[in-house]
Design a protein around this motif. Structure first.
Motif, PDB file in Angstrom:
ATOM      1  N   MET A 439     -63.991  74.551  -5.765  1.00  0.00           N
ATOM      2  CA  MET A 439     -65.107  74.094  -6.596  1.00  0.00           C
ATOM      3  C   MET A 439     -65.469  72.617  -6.405  1.00  0.00           C
ATOM      4  N   PRO A 440     -64.504  71.676  -6.358  1.00  0.00           N
ATOM      5  CA  PRO A 440     -64.901  70.265  -6.177  1.00  0.00           C
ATOM      6  C   PRO A 440     -65.656  70.023  -4.876  1.00  0.00           C
ATOM      7  N   ILE A 441     -65.236  70.683  -3.783  1.00  0.00           N
ATOM      8  CA  ILE A 441     -65.898  70.490  -2.498  1.00  0.00           C
ATOM      9  C   ILE A 441     -67.296  71.096  -2.517  1.00  0.00           C
ATOM     10  N   VAL A 442     -67.468  72.241  -3.186  1.00  0.00           N
ATOM     11  CA  VAL A 442     -68.792  72.842  -3.313  1.00  0.00           C
ATOM     12  C   VAL A 442     -69.755  71.880  -4.005  1.00  0.00           C
ATOM     13  N   LEU A 443     -69.283  71.249  -5.085  1.00  0.00           N
ATOM     14  CA  LEU A 443     -70.115  70.281  -5.807  1.00  0.00           C
ATOM     15  C   LEU A 443     -70.490  69.106  -4.915  1.00  0.00           C
ATOM     16  N   ALA A 444     -69.499  68.529  -4.254  1.00  0.00           N
ATOM     17  CA  ALA A 444     -69.739  67.352  -3.416  1.00  0.00           C
ATOM     18  C   ALA A 444     -70.673  67.678  -2.265  1.00  0.00           C
ATOM     19  N   SER A 445     -70.488  68.838  -1.652  1.00  0.00           N
ATOM     20  CA  SER A 445     -71.336  69.216  -0.516  1.00  0.00           C
ATOM     21  C   SER A 445     -72.789  69.361  -0.932  1.00  0.00           C
ATOM     22  N   ALA A 446     -73.019  69.943  -2.094  1.00  0.00           N
ATOM     23  CA  ALA A 446     -74.393  70.114  -2.569  1.00  0.00           C
ATOM     24  C   ALA A 446     -75.062  68.766  -2.798  1.00  0.00           C
ATOM     25  N   ILE A 447     -74.328  67.829  -3.373  1.00  0.00           N
ATOM     26  CA  ILE A 447     -74.896  66.496  -3.611  1.00  0.00           C
ATOM     27  C   ILE A 447     -75.176  65.791  -2.293  1.00  0.00           C
ATOM     28  N   ALA A 448     -74.251  65.929  -1.329  1.00  0.00           N
ATOM     29  CA  ALA A 448     -74.444  65.296  -0.020  1.00  0.00           C
ATOM     30  C   ALA A 448     -75.682  65.847   0.676  1.00  0.00           C
ATOM     31  N   ASP A 449     -75.900  67.168   0.568  1.00  0.00           N
ATOM     32  CA  ASP A 449     -77.078  67.763   1.198  1.00  0.00           C
ATOM     33  C   ASP A 449     -78.373  67.227   0.593  1.00  0.00           C
ATOM     34  N   LEU A 450     -78.350  66.924  -0.684  1.00  0.00           N
ATOM     35  CA  LEU A 450     -79.551  66.453  -1.373  1.00  0.00           C
ATOM     36  C   LEU A 450     -79.829  64.977  -1.119  1.00  0.00           C
TER      37      LEU A 450
END
Length: 593
Positions: A439-450
């Motif tokens: 879950m933490p990596i999913v959150l971080a990846s989404a923010i990085a993509d944006l």
């Protein structure tokens, strides 16, 4: 399922905490069970990890919670012991002898002494030491906890003799082929030099943001706990606050540059403490004694300010205790923390050899371990036991201290036995049948993509998110360092600065970390007020993370986008605003006088 929807689901356990604990102000004992259930349901039915993995993560969380409760018990026991012996009365009188001004006292105890304790032990220990000491000096319990949380920022990246860098960043990056190739191209022949370079960058960012932490602490204190409820009373000591910040930060930076990441906080704290106490005794930049600031009369305090701890002016025999004898238990804590944390000495290895281990829980890769003699709680208990004959305590007083401490732990256990397991389920949610990252990596990846090239602004917030849920800068760095390094490479900037921003944000995340707030609140009997505390510490966290992110953006893009890039402008606006507030408040005060 799209990445944004998945990220929104991963955010749910944290959103539940924010809604129930911070917005609705539920006590942690009521809010955290809902957060745990949310994380567990997501792990089971969305991430589709096995039930035994959720169970193993939960058991590991319970073991960690037991460790935290042991630390809290030791801290509470030491506080209650010194309360019963009269030692706190003597310590309180000593600080009043330096200055009766509460603004100066909180800087000396929370910022400087707290930095030293963080450098020695880390893992929330400064709150366990400084919060009860402030409460014993007559601070409202909530003011003591808020101050103890805010200072857990600048010193944290080098806490526990550099553990967040030497363990957190190290384990997060070591062995990765891309990282190793970068280190070789950059000319780092030794891995320790690579970690040292990260440490220097971390220290530079912390020095810039941390320069304002003592001023923020006093302004928060006067705004929420003062008679006038105004930051003007805090800004009145801005010169002394900045001086106290620099007294710690200058040696902190020098040590990071010349000695490495083990000792900046460990040396910066006591060096700054000596400088500031000597300066305060000589009246340097100090407010006039007649202008000393204090809290309102205790009888007028709102109920939410006070915990179960009550400072009594009359104790068994305070006049028989000399100042040095009163301080010996705390000096013993500080000395033992150093002796048992330095790798050059054998004591750490001896104490760590006593260990209760639960490897591969239920056949998973998750293991649990507790080292009772190495935990700071054991040191607190030793100091409390030493105080009994040292302060000539009667048996009845000792019995009262132990009894009250035991009752405090029972009250604190409900919140922690749900808080820490929720964290463990959250960070051990990878490897499920759904094939999603944890879950933490999913959150971080989404923010990085944006965010794209604006990532340096957000990098500290991700580090802070990791510390908020995990309760540890070290764990946040382990989770996110490699991810942050990869994002830095992807957007074409020096990835070491991005990793440094991660470490700085992870340190700042301790300001709002739920289980640290629960533990600190338990020490002074303030359980149930965790949401009130986080509402007060959230703005300092946001300032720290945003300011560090702006500086990071300015540094990594200055070659490409010029010196006056977006990061430099944001940092400049924040500084200009702070200076403007100081000047405006000062002018208003002069006109009112």
């Amino acid at each position: 399922m799209t990445s944004l929807i998945l990220a929104a689901l991963a955010l749910l356990p944290i959103a539940v905490v924010g809604l129930l604990l911070v917005i609705l102000r539920w006590p942690a004992a009521r809010a955290m069970p809902f957060s745990y259930v949310t994380a567990a349901l997501l792990a089971l039915f969305v991430w589709k990890i096995p039930v035994i993995q959720v169970a193993a993560a939960t058991v590991n969380g319970l073991v960690i919670a037991a460790s935290l409760l042991f630390i809290v018990f030791g801290a509470v026991l030491l506080l209650n012991t010194l309360q019963e012996s009269g030692g706190l009365q003597v310590i309180r009188n000593g600080f009043v002898g330096i200055t009766p001004d509460r603004r100066i006292q909180v800087i000396i105890i929370a910022w400087l002494f707290g930095t030293f304790i963080e450098g020695s032990a880390g893992f929330g220990t400064p709150a366990a030491v400084c919060v009860p000491l402030l409460a014993g000096l007559g601070f409202p319990a909530m003011a003591a906890v808020v101050a103890g949380m805010i200072i857990q920022s600048t010193p944290v990246s080098f806490g526990a003799v550099g553990t967040p860098i030497l363990v957190g960043v190290n384990k997060g990056l070591a062995g990765d082929p891309d990282v190793m190739a970068f280190a070789e191209r950059a000319g780092f022949t030794e891995w320790s030099d690579f970690l040292g370079a990260v440490g220097v960058r971390v220290a530079v960012l912390h020095a810039a943001a941390g320069l304002f932490i003592p001023l923020i602490v006093v302004c928060v204190m006067t705004r929420f706990f003062g008679k006038n409820r105004s930051i003007t009373d805090g800004l009145a000591v801005w010169k002394f606050a900045l001086f106290a910040a620099a007294a710690m930060i200058v040696p902190y930076l020098a040590v990071a540059w010349f000695l490495g990441p083990e000792f900046p906080s460990l040396f910066g704290g006591p060096i700054g403490l000596v400088i500031v106490v000597l300066a305060a005794k000589r009246g340097f930049l100090m407010p006039a004694r007649k202008e000393a600031w204090d809290f309102p009369e205790r009888e007028s305090w709102p109920a939410e300010w006070s915990g179960r701890f009550r400072f009594r002016d009359e104790t068994s025999a305070p006049t028989r205790i000399a100042p040095l004898r009163a301080w010996i238990p705390y000096l013993l804590v500080a000395g033992l923390l150093i002796l048992t944390r330095l790798k050059q000495l054998p004591f750490a290895e001896w104490l760590q050899s006593v260990s209760l281990e639960f490897p591969h829980l239920f056949g998973t890769d998750i293991s649990a371990k507790i080292q009772p003699l190495y935990l700071p709680g054991a040191i607190f208990i030793v100091a409390a036991l030493v105080a009994i004959p040292l302060h000539r305590m009667p048996r009845a007083a000792v019995s009262r201290a132990w009894s009250r401490s035991g009752k405090t732990i029972v009250a604190a256990s409900v919140a922690l036995v749900f808080t820490v397991p929720m964290v463990q389920v959250f960070i051990n949610s990878g490897g499920g049948l759904a094939g999603f990252e944890k879950m933490p990596i999913v959150l971080a990846s989404a923010i990085a993509d944006l965010t794209g090239s604006a990532w340096p602004f957000f990098s500290p917030l991700i580090g802070g998110l990791g510390a908020f849920v995990a309760g540890s800068n070290t764990i946040s760095n382990m989770m996110f360092s490699l991810f942050q390094f990869g994002v830095g490479n992807h957007i074409g900037v020096d990835p070491l600065w991005i990793v440094a921003l991660q470490a700085v944000g992870g340190a700042a995340g301790n300001i709002i970390c739920v289980h640290n707030v629960v533990a600190a609140s338990a020490v002074v009997g303030l359980l149930g007020r965790e949401g009130h505390i986080i509402r007060k510490t959230l703005p300092p966290f946001v300032f720290y993370a945003v300011f560090a992110g702006a500086l990071g953006y300015a540094v990594v893009w200055h070659d490409t986008k010029g010196i006056l890039n977006a990061g430099a402008i944001v940092a400049g606006v924040m500084l200009t605003g702070l200076v403007g507030i100081i000047l405006f408040r000062r002018r208003s005060k002069l006109s009112n006088d």
